[in-house]
Design a protein around this motif. Structure first.
Motif, PDB file in Angstrom:
ATOM      1  N   ARG A 121      13.422   9.371 -23.346  1.00 29.49           N
ATOM      2  CA  ARG A 121      12.799  10.368 -22.466  1.00 29.49           C
ATOM      3  C   ARG A 121      11.527   9.785 -21.862  1.00 29.49           C
ATOM      4  N   PRO A 122      11.079  10.357 -20.736  1.00 29.67           N
ATOM      5  CA  PRO A 122       9.899   9.767 -20.088  1.00 29.67           C
ATOM      6  C   PRO A 122       8.620  10.016 -20.881  1.00 29.67           C
ATOM      7  N   TRP A 123       7.782   8.998 -20.934  1.00 31.33           N
ATOM      8  CA  TRP A 123       6.469   9.117 -21.570  1.00 31.33           C
ATOM      9  C   TRP A 123       5.436   9.427 -20.493  1.00 31.33           C
ATOM     10  N   HIS A 160       1.582   8.778 -19.484  1.00 31.66           N
ATOM     11  CA  HIS A 160       0.550   7.789 -19.839  1.00 31.66           C
ATOM     12  C   HIS A 160      -0.829   8.430 -19.849  1.00 31.66           C
ATOM     13  N   LEU A 161      -1.510   8.383 -20.977  1.00 33.79           N
ATOM     14  CA  LEU A 161      -2.919   8.744 -21.035  1.00 33.79           C
ATOM     15  C   LEU A 161      -3.712   7.443 -20.991  1.00 33.79           C
ATOM     16  N   ALA A 162      -5.055   7.532 -21.078  1.00 33.74           N
ATOM     17  CA  ALA A 162      -5.871   6.322 -20.946  1.00 33.74           C
ATOM     18  C   ALA A 162      -5.501   5.273 -21.989  1.00 33.74           C
ATOM     19  N   LYS A 163      -5.276   5.691 -23.230  1.00 38.88           N
ATOM     20  CA  LYS A 163      -5.093   4.698 -24.285  1.00 38.88           C
ATOM     21  C   LYS A 163      -3.760   4.797 -25.007  1.00 38.88           C
ATOM     22  N   ARG A 164      -3.056   5.897 -24.832  1.00 39.05           N
ATOM     23  CA  ARG A 164      -1.798   6.060 -25.549  1.00 39.05           C
ATOM     24  C   ARG A 164      -0.822   6.811 -24.661  1.00 39.05           C
ATOM     25  N   ARG A 165       0.414   6.932 -25.115  1.00 38.87           N
ATOM     26  CA  ARG A 165       1.403   7.677 -24.354  1.00 38.87           C
ATOM     27  C   ARG A 165       1.800   8.922 -25.142  1.00 38.87           C
ATOM     28  N   VAL A 166       2.174   9.978 -24.426  1.00 35.84           N
ATOM     29  CA  VAL A 166       2.528  11.218 -25.114  1.00 35.84           C
ATOM     30  C   VAL A 166       3.779  11.813 -24.500  1.00 35.84           C
ATOM     31  N   ASP A 187       2.942  16.675 -28.604  1.00 35.96           N
ATOM     32  CA  ASP A 187       3.780  16.695 -29.799  1.00 35.96           C
ATOM     33  C   ASP A 187       4.234  15.324 -30.239  1.00 35.96           C
ATOM     34  N   VAL A 188       4.368  14.396 -29.309  1.00 37.79           N
ATOM     35  CA  VAL A 188       4.712  13.023 -29.707  1.00 37.79           C
ATOM     36  C   VAL A 188       3.646  12.105 -29.126  1.00 37.79           C
ATOM     37  N   ASN A 189       3.015  11.346 -29.978  1.00 35.23           N
ATOM     38  CA  ASN A 189       1.975  10.403 -29.555  1.00 35.23           C
ATOM     39  C   ASN A 189       2.452   8.990 -29.844  1.00 35.23           C
ATOM     40  N   GLU A 190       2.213   8.081 -28.901  1.00 37.55           N
ATOM     41  CA  GLU A 190       2.481   6.667 -29.198  1.00 37.55           C
ATOM     42  C   GLU A 190       1.176   5.896 -29.075  1.00 37.55           C
TER      43      GLU A 190
END
Ligand SMILES: O=C(O)CCC(=O)C(=O)O
Ligand SMILES: [Fe+2]
Length: 300
Positions: free
Chosen positions: A143-145, A147-153, A163-166
């Motif tokens: 599924r598509p992530w 992009h936040l500044a430092k991680r993906r959600v 709910d899902v953090n990478e």
């Protein structure tokens, strides 16, 4: 093991230092120490690039002489730098003080929740099997992530629920309490793919208000008085499930330090290429009525 110690920049440090305190720069914003050394190396011989703190977004660049530091300051401060992904750096002079910082300046890390003695904190090891872990990772990776500044959600359910953090290596999460008025009393977090440590802080004087990702939180983190909170830390291995409830959920800040390697008892544990966490929260209907009003945005 020790690293050179640099004091925070002060007014009046002037232009007499070969050491630069560089903000908006570091592994947590995708810039390796090698890249930083090579970009700053264009202005003179770089003796070393060091983490200025554990934010992952501030470094010390140490030159052999003041002239090089001045040249780099002039060229790079406040200007978007194409060799650094277009980032604008905020640079100040810093001074090196005598002595070494002990890199073990961190709280001992427990491997079980009962050792921490925080009411309402639970950790279940091997909550899912390796096969289930693989299936869950494959499901989110299909599924598509976002992009936040430092991680993906990825969001499931309400849009504001992460709910899902990478987390890539070296990236953590600033200290926060999940907003009382938004979510109910149970927060679950399933760790997959890579390990990390989670630190818990109970502030004894007032609350440290924070949103997890803003840069001003990092400013607060640097300037806060480290004696006004209790600190405890736990190791979260892949496939473990963390439950924050009661005091652990309502009164303790949780924090993932921006480390690439964590010291757990006598071992150094590398974070791994990524950590994916499934964070499960239930939206609260109406105001929070918890027993921790001093930490509660519904009851202040
Ligand atoms: O990654 C985790 O385990 C925790 C994430 C978290 O604290 C949050 O999203 O509020
Ligand atoms: Fe959280």
């Amino acid at each position: 093991m020790g690293l050179p110690r640099f004091t925070c920049p002060r007014r009046g440090d002037g232009e007499s230092s070969p050491h630069l305190f560089v903000a908006n720069c570091g592994p947590a914003v995708g810039l390796s120490y090698d890249t930083i050394a090579s970009v700053f190396g264009a202005y003179g011989e770089v003796k070393g690039v060091y983490a200025a703190d554990d934010s992952g977004t501030r470094v010390i660049v140490s030159y052999c002489d003041n002239i090089s530091a001045q040249a780099a300051m002039k060229a790079l401060n406040g200007h978007p730098c194409s060799n650094l992904g277009g980032r604008s750096l905020h640079i100040q002079y810093s001074v090196q003080s005598l002595g070494k910082v002990n890199t073990t300046d961190s709280v001992p890390v427990s491997t079980s929740a009962s050792d921490l003695d925080i009411p309402g904190l639970y950790l279940m090891h091997d909550f899912v099997t390796a096969k289930e872990e693989e299936e869950l990772l494959a499901a989110v990776d299909s599924r598509p992530w976002q992009h936040l500044a430092k991680r993906r959600v990825q969001h499931y359910g309400y849009e504001f629920r992460y709910d899902v953090n990478e987390y890539p290596p070296g990236v953590g999460l600033s200290p926060h309490i999940d907003t009382h008025s938004a979510f109910n009393g149970l927060i679950f977090s399933l760790s997959l793919a890579g390990p990390c440590i989670m630190e818990f802080r109970k502030y004894t004087t007032g609350v440290w208000f924070a949103k997890p990702t803003s840069s001003s939180d990092e400013e607060n983190l640097i300037s806060e008085n480290k004696s006004n909170f209790l600190r405890k830390a736990i190791y979260l291995p892949p496939r473990s499930m963390l439950l924050l409830s009661g005091e652990a959920r309502y009164a303790w800040h949780h924090y993932i330090p921006h480390h690439k390697v964590d010291k757990v008892k006598d071992s150094l544990i590398r974070r791994g290429p990524r950590r994916v966490s499934f964070t499960l929260r239930k939206v609260l209907e109406g105001p929070c009525k918890c027993e921790f009003p001093e930490y509660c945005d519904s009851q202040r």
